[in-house]
Write a protein that holds these residues in place. Structure first.
Motif, PDB file in Angstrom:
ATOM      1  N   ALA A 177       0.822  -1.209   0.000  1.00 28.49           N
ATOM      2  CA  ALA A 177       0.000   0.000   0.000  1.00 28.49           C
ATOM      3  C   ALA A 177       0.854   1.255   0.000  1.00 28.49           C
ATOM      4  N   VAL A 178       2.142   1.142   0.396  1.00 28.58           N
ATOM      5  CA  VAL A 178       2.996   2.327   0.496  1.00 28.58           C
ATOM      6  C   VAL A 178       3.263   2.957  -0.878  1.00 28.58           C
ATOM      7  N   PRO A 179       3.755   2.208  -1.878  1.00 31.60           N
ATOM      8  CA  PRO A 179       3.976   2.859  -3.181  1.00 31.60           C
ATOM      9  C   PRO A 179       2.695   3.364  -3.825  1.00 31.60           C
ATOM     10  N   THR A 180       1.571   2.702  -3.560  1.00 32.24           N
ATOM     11  CA  THR A 180       0.300   3.223  -4.069  1.00 32.24           C
ATOM     12  C   THR A 180      -0.033   4.547  -3.406  1.00 32.24           C
ATOM     13  N   GLY A 181       0.235   4.644  -2.101  1.00 33.17           N
ATOM     14  CA  GLY A 181       0.028   5.904  -1.402  1.00 33.17           C
ATOM     15  C   GLY A 181       0.926   7.010  -1.927  1.00 33.17           C
ATOM     16  N   VAL A 182       2.145   6.658  -2.310  1.00 30.28           N
ATOM     17  CA  VAL A 182       3.053   7.647  -2.906  1.00 30.28           C
ATOM     18  C   VAL A 182       2.419   8.264  -4.150  1.00 30.28           C
TER      19      VAL A 182
ATOM     20  N   GLY B 261     -11.375   1.622  -2.274  1.00 24.13           N
ATOM     21  CA  GLY B 261     -11.002   0.237  -2.565  1.00 24.13           C
ATOM     22  C   GLY B 261      -9.682  -0.147  -1.935  1.00 24.13           C
ATOM     23  N   GLY B 262      -8.723   0.786  -1.921  1.00 26.22           N
ATOM     24  CA  GLY B 262      -7.434   0.498  -1.296  1.00 26.22           C
ATOM     25  C   GLY B 262      -7.541   0.312   0.204  1.00 26.22           C
TER      26      GLY B 262
ATOM     27  N   TYR C  59     -18.418  -8.179   1.333  1.00 25.48           N
ATOM     28  CA  TYR C  59     -17.384  -7.183   1.564  1.00 25.48           C
ATOM     29  C   TYR C  59     -16.291  -7.322   0.494  1.00 25.48           C
ATOM     30  N   VAL C  60     -15.964  -8.560   0.132  1.00 29.91           N
ATOM     31  CA  VAL C  60     -14.957  -8.801  -0.910  1.00 29.91           C
ATOM     32  C   VAL C  60     -15.468  -8.329  -2.268  1.00 29.91           C
ATOM     33  N   VAL C  61     -16.763  -8.546  -2.544  1.00 32.09           N
ATOM     34  CA  VAL C  61     -17.348  -8.072  -3.799  1.00 32.09           C
ATOM     35  C   VAL C  61     -17.260  -6.552  -3.876  1.00 32.09           C
ATOM     36  N   ALA C  62     -17.573  -5.878  -2.762  1.00 30.14           N
ATOM     37  CA  ALA C  62     -17.479  -4.417  -2.735  1.00 30.14           C
ATOM     38  C   ALA C  62     -16.039  -3.976  -2.981  1.00 30.14           C
ATOM     39  N   HIS C  63     -15.085  -4.628  -2.318  1.00 29.68           N
ATOM     40  CA  HIS C  63     -13.672  -4.254  -2.473  1.00 29.68           C
ATOM     41  C   HIS C  63     -13.204  -4.397  -3.917  1.00 29.68           C
ATOM     42  N   ILE C  64     -13.467  -5.546  -4.538  1.00 35.20           N
ATOM     43  CA  ILE C  64     -12.942  -5.772  -5.889  1.00 35.20           C
ATOM     44  C   ILE C  64     -13.590  -4.834  -6.890  1.00 35.20           C
ATOM     45  N   HIS C  65     -14.853  -4.475  -6.681  1.00 40.58           N
ATOM     46  CA  HIS C  65     -15.494  -3.558  -7.618  1.00 40.58           C
ATOM     47  C   HIS C  65     -15.030  -2.118  -7.402  1.00 40.58           C
ATOM     48  N   TYR C  66     -14.717  -1.742  -6.177  1.00 39.28           N
ATOM     49  CA  TYR C  66     -14.137  -0.414  -5.976  1.00 39.28           C
ATOM     50  C   TYR C  66     -12.736  -0.340  -6.583  1.00 39.28           C
TER      51      TYR C  66
END
Length: 907
Positions: free
Chosen positions: A411-416, A449-450, A470-477
């Protein structure tokens, strides 16, 4: 469809043979597919007979072989292997033959084509077709979930809808859609004239519809019901639909690998001089890293599906636990591809967002190197997090904690990236056009989503939330909010470049807001129902979730309708949208420094990169220098560069031959035209009428043109057109030698000698009377008259209309023939009417009016009714007594004006 024609004399003198018609390729593809399927059935039957395998008919073996060989047969028939086949046979090949390169009409998009721009459009059209098909499957899923119990299908069919929806969205949209955008944009962004391997590029595309077709039709052959992950043991017990999916994945995967290799070689070897690694646009960085992911990861899913296929049709036991196979090992191999695949579906979108945010913030990108390094970091770390999908699968317990740690670290490089994008916008001059709105919408939805992904990557939370909504919501976000939103941003951003047309901004904003609102309304409540315990991949649920599921279903259908707004906007704008300038966003990257759409080989000369692609607001900064062709003096090419061509013509000025010549010459975008009309004082007004009509038609076609009426000497007129202009070429239009004074006076040669400039002679054949280029600003007026050719009223009415505004005229004379109409009297009346019409049209043309004539047997009403659908006039003018009432009754909604110059009443 956008044209990508040869637009200028190319220095290599490429030969262009006329390719076979479209029907030839598809007839051949049909036959080779049918024959290949027949060979597959015969081969399997023969081998099973030889080896005495019982029973002779084993459906899955036949289906697998037929799907594989049928797909290959289609690729052979459509022409993907023709060049290599000719090479293998030792035939002489013309390396400069580009007959299958570029698009001259819409038909060229439905055959094998080696132009990266055409392939890009083919990709995008194909993936959006599958996107809509997958969306239809999603609507069926949501319709079933609108109520508990069995609503429209049983559980097995519901699982089939879910599986087909998922595999089409992932393998035929989310992964290849970025290949479509990159195919079009990336070579131009790099300063290259095409991809490194054009024929491999074409093959890469055509494998995609084969794979997508096999996956789509699986629904009708016992759809696979184990989801897109195709977990055994269900996957090795599947029916025909499962087999078709497994073969389809191989075609889609091969397409991805071939495309990725092509991108890598293109990026490494074909960058323009001066484009170092730290001058590459971030979209190039994103596609380079994504291509490496594809090359290294895709073989793993290919291997997992091949082993599963062998278990299903050949009796092996890789994943059959009853025979010692390892079911968990399938998940390890599958997710070793499929988690990097999430970034295959995201990283190119991150590159698009970098381009869009920098352009519409008008600021240098903040943390350019940090974004580039974070892209590489995501790719590397992406191979170390696969097992967080398997926390509840029965995997080795010791592996869970290391996978949880790497999942949180990624998640760190995505946050960058997110912070860099926000910092780029800080204090920027933000312009909220449609691409920027989708970029901002992406930031919101992807961050959600992240964050939900961090929860699912944490071992205790995942053990509770796994296999819930919850997983369905995550993958679609992540995939809708992260992939689809970036795709929409990219399509809107590069739409003017790809089509040469501007989209409708109002519809674009309506599309964004409806998508943003309904997407969040559909998927956000799924977090709650997931935490409350509603399982995913089931068609029935606890009645206490009914209200929220009804709401989600309603919102999902509205989300689908929002996508129809996008399709309407794109299709309508492509067909009839306003002409796009080269660089409507004032962007810095190379693709915006060439015409829209680009010419056949993108650049006449290789550009020189001199700086960063994101130096907005830096005085004097620039990314690259694009050059004119050497044959017209070289020098820098810019959007406002207009190398002038002087056109000398009088009566031929609005001819079809001259208008076509100017239109073709103007295609590359760097030509401007100055029309010079030689005329004596008696002909000056007629010359001015012709000039205004020609200019209006050229301007409406997006061709930069100016004009003037000069003295009668054409040689002196040509010389006058050169004053104050660095003219490269003179075009002179004349009639044939039989009816042209200029031809008989050898004007073309005299102008060439007097100016020492290249002269192009445009020969206008007798009767070339089509008029100007089709143009909205040139009104089409139908004049219905019973007046003779020398009627002062007719001449005065038409010339007055011509002086009011640039117009073209269709003069109509109704004969009112008596019956029978095949009599001698009728023939004589027709002949007389034609003679009078010819005289009328000749007189009008001599007066500078663009006119043609029609002689009709019936009365004035019959004439109007017969000709309205043929000519589609903007206005009807009546010149004559006693016919106006008939014309008005037949004109429908077309305005009718009286020929009386004093009243001019209209209705």
């Amino acid at each position: 469809m956008a044209k990508h024609d040869p637009t200028h004399h190319h220095p290599h003198n490429h030969n262009h043979k006329e390719p076979p018609g479209l029907g030839y390729w598809w007839r051949r593809a049909t036959w080779t597919t049918v024959i290949s399927i027949g060979i597959a059935f015969g081969l399997v039957a023969l081998l099973r007979t030889i080896f005495q395998l019982d029973p002779l008919w084993e459906p899955q073996v036949y289906v697998a072989t037929a799907a594989l060989l049928g797909g290959i047969g289609f690729l052979i028939g459509i022409g993907c292997f023709d060049y290599w086949g000719s090479w293998i046979k030792g035939e002489r090949l013309d390396e400069e033959d580009h007959s299958l390169h570029g698009a001259k009409s819409w038909r060229d998009y439905f055959r094998v084509n080696t132009d990266h721009k055409v392939i890009g459009v083919q990709y995008l059209a194909t993936v959006f077709f599958f996107f809509m098909l997958a969306g239809a499957m999603a609507m069926l899923v949501r319709a079933e979930l609108s109520e508990p119990g069995e609503t429209i299908a049983n559980g097995e069919t519901f699982n089939g809808f879910t599986s087909v929806h998922a595999v089409l969205m992932i393998f035929t949209f989310a992964v290849p859609v970025f290949a479509g955008l990159a195919n079009y944009i990336l070579p131009i962004m790099l300063g290259a004239k095409d991809m490194a391997f054009p024929r491999l590029n074409a093959l890469s595309f055509w494998m995609l519809p084969v794979g997508g077709f096999l996956m789509a039709i699986s629904l009708f052959f016992g759809a696979f019901s184990n989801g897109w992950t195709a977990y055994p043991p269900l996957a090795i017990q599947g029916e025909t639909g499962q087999t078709l999916f497994q073969i389809g994945v191989q075609f889609a995967g091969a397409s991805s690998i071939a495309t990725a290799l092509n991108f890598l070689v293109t990026i490494i070897t074909m960058r323009a001089p001066g484009m170092t690694a730290w001058r590459m646009p971030l979209l190039v960085w994103a596609n380079a890293v994504t291509s490496m992911l594809v090359v290294f990861a895709t073989p793993f899913i290919a291997g997992s599906q091949f082993m599963s296929l062998f278990d299903n049709v050949m009796g092996t036991h890789f994943f059959d636990f009853t025979q010692g196979g390892d079911v968990i090992m399938y998940q390890h191999v599958f997710w070793f591809y499929s988690h990097p695949a999430v970034y295959i579906m995201l990283l190119p979108g991150f590159g698009i967002i970098s381009e869009v945010i920098a352009t519409f913030s008008k600021k240098p990108i903040f943390g350019y190197r940090a974004i580039a390094f974070s892209t590489v970091a995501i790719a590397v770390l992406g191979f170390g997090v696969w097992a967080h999908h398997m926390f509840v699968s029965g995997m080795a317990p010791w592996l869970r904690v290391p996978m949880m740690i790497t999942t949180i670290i990624i998640a760190v490089p995505t946050g960058v990236k997110v912070w860099s994008w926000l910092a780029t916008m800080w204090n920027g001059k933000i312009e909220l056009r449609t691409p920027m709105l989708f970029a901002l919408g992406f930031l919101f939805t992807f961050v959600i989503g992240g964050l939900s992904g961090v929860f699912l990557g944490t071992l205790p939370a995942d053990q509770y939330l796994s296999d819930t909504y919850y997983v369905v919501a995550h993958i679609h976000y992540v995939l809708y909010g992260g992939t689809v939103m970036t795709v929409f941003a990219g399509v809107y951003y590069w739409f003017p470049k790809m089509t040469g047309k501007m989209y409708n901004e109002k519809l674009g904003k309506i599309h964004f807001w409806s998508t943003f609102v309904f997407m969040n309304a559909t998927f956000f409540p799924m977090h709650w129902v997931g935490m409350m315990g509603m399982p995913r991949r089931v068609s029935d649920y606890d009645p206490r979730f009914t209200a929220i599921n009804r709401f989600e279903t309603a919102m999902s259908f509205l989300l689908g309708l929002a996508t129809l707004i996008f399709l309407y906007n794109i299709i309508k704008s492509w067909k009839s949208g306003p002409k796009a300038p080269w660089n409507p966003w004032n962007s810095r990257t190379l693709e915006w420094q060439v015409s829209s759409p680009p010419s056949l080989f993108n650049f006449e000369q290789t550009p020189q990169v001199v700086g960063s692609p994101y130096s907005y607001g830096v005085p004097g900064a620039r990314h690259a220098v694009v050059y004119l062709p050497e044959e017209i003096g070289g020098g820098e090419l810019a959007e406002k560069t207009r190398m002038p061509i002087v056109v000398v013509a009088n009566r031929s000025l609005t001819s079809a031959a001259l208008m076509d010549a100017i239109s073709q010459r103007a295609e590359p975008g760097f030509w401007g035209f100055h029309l010079v009309v030689p005329a004596d004082s008696a002909d000056a007004q007629a010359a001015e009428r012709r000039l205004q009509v020609a200019l209006a038609g050229l301007h409406d076609a997006g061709i930069h043109a100016t004009g003037e009426v000069t003295g009668p000497d054409p040689v002196a007129a040509a010389a006058a057109g050169l004053e104050g202009r660095d003219v490269h070429e003179i075009m002179i239009a004349t009639g044939t030698i039989a009816d042209s004074d200029w031809q008989r006076a050898d004007v073309v040669d005299k102008v060439r000698k007097a100016t020492n400039i290249a002269v192009t002679h445009v020969m206008v054949p007798s009767g070339d009377d089509r008029g100007v280029l089709p143009a909205k600003t040139v009104h089409h007026i139908m004049v219905v008259t019973d007046r003779p050719a020398d009627s002062a009223e007719l001449m005065a009415t038409v010339t007055a209309k011509a002086d009011d505004a640039p117009s073209r005229f269709t003069i109509v004379t109704p004969l009112g023939l008596p019956h029978p109409r095949w009599s001698d009297e009728a023939s004589e009346l027709r002949a007389g009417g034609v003679r009078r019409m010819r005289a009328s049209v000749d007189a009008l043309r001599a007066a500078g009016v663009v006119a043609q004539g029609e002689v009709i047997d019936g009365d004035a009403g019959d004439a109007v009714r017969d000709l309205l659908s043929l000519h589609h006039p903007d206005e009807i003018v009546v010149v004559g007594a006693g016919i106006e009432a008939l014309v008005r009754s037949a004109a429908g909604s077309v305005p009718v004006n009286s020929g009386s110059l004093s009243t001019g009443a209209s209705s």
